[in-house]
Scaffold this active site. Structure first.
Site, short mmCIF file in Angstrom:
data_model
loop_
_atom_site.label_atom_id
_atom_site.label_comp_id
_atom_site.label_asym_id
_atom_site.label_seq_id
_atom_site.Cartn_x
_atom_site.Cartn_y
_atom_site.Cartn_z
N CYS A 88 -2.53 20.14 33.30
CA CYS A 88 -2.30 18.90 34.05
C CYS A 88 -1.00 19.09 34.82
O CYS A 88 -0.60 20.22 35.09
CB CYS A 88 -2.23 17.69 33.10
SG CYS A 88 -0.82 17.74 31.97
N ARG A 89 -0.31 18.04 35.13
CA ARG A 89 0.94 18.15 35.90
C ARG A 89 2.07 18.69 35.03
O ARG A 89 2.72 19.66 35.38
CB ARG A 89 1.32 16.79 36.49
CG ARG A 89 2.57 16.83 37.35
CD ARG A 89 2.86 15.49 38.01
NE ARG A 89 4.05 15.57 38.82
CZ ARG A 89 5.28 15.39 38.34
NH1 ARG A 89 5.48 15.11 37.07
NH2 ARG A 89 6.32 15.46 39.16
#
Length: 124
Positions: A88-89
């Site tokens: 993810c981020r």
């Protein structure tokens, strides 16, 4: 003798039914992650929202948004015979996604620190 075999069989069934067949999620740093996703059988997924994905993602990554109400249904389309690499981020959402994938029976590799740590090629 028969009773002994029945008891042993029942004990074996009980023991097997209580075994945890889930594997541990493997959380690894970016260099090792690069090595893992280079393997041909690894399925790479980006769990960020579509907007962040379109701004840039790891080449070859499929976008399956964790925030989607269909996330669990969508991961069922993946091949359970092959490992799933997830990011993810920053690592928070991928940890949650990794847990869900693990519970669904997948072997999971998670990028520690998420896309923010990625120093490789980026696809848009």
């Amino acid at each position: 003798m028969k009773l002994k075999n029945i008891l042993l069989g029942g004990l074996l069934v009980f023991a097997l039914s209580t075994c945890d067949t889930k594997k541990e999620v493997k959380t690894i740093e970016v260099q090792e992650f690069k090595t893992e996703i280079a393997k041909p059988d690894v399925q790479l997924i980006d769990v960020r929202d579509a907007e962040l994905y379109s701004e840039g993602h790891i080449p070859g990554a499929m976008n399956i948004e964790l925030s989607s109400e269909n996330f669990v249904d969508m991961i069922q389309t993946l091949d359970k015979k092959n490992p799933v690499a997830v990011y993810c981020r920053g690592g928070g959402q991928s940890a949650e996604a990794a847990q869900k994938l693990n519970e669904a029976g997948f072997e999971v590799i998670e990028l520690q620190g998420g896309f923010l740590t990625w120093d490789g090629e980026v696809e848009k």
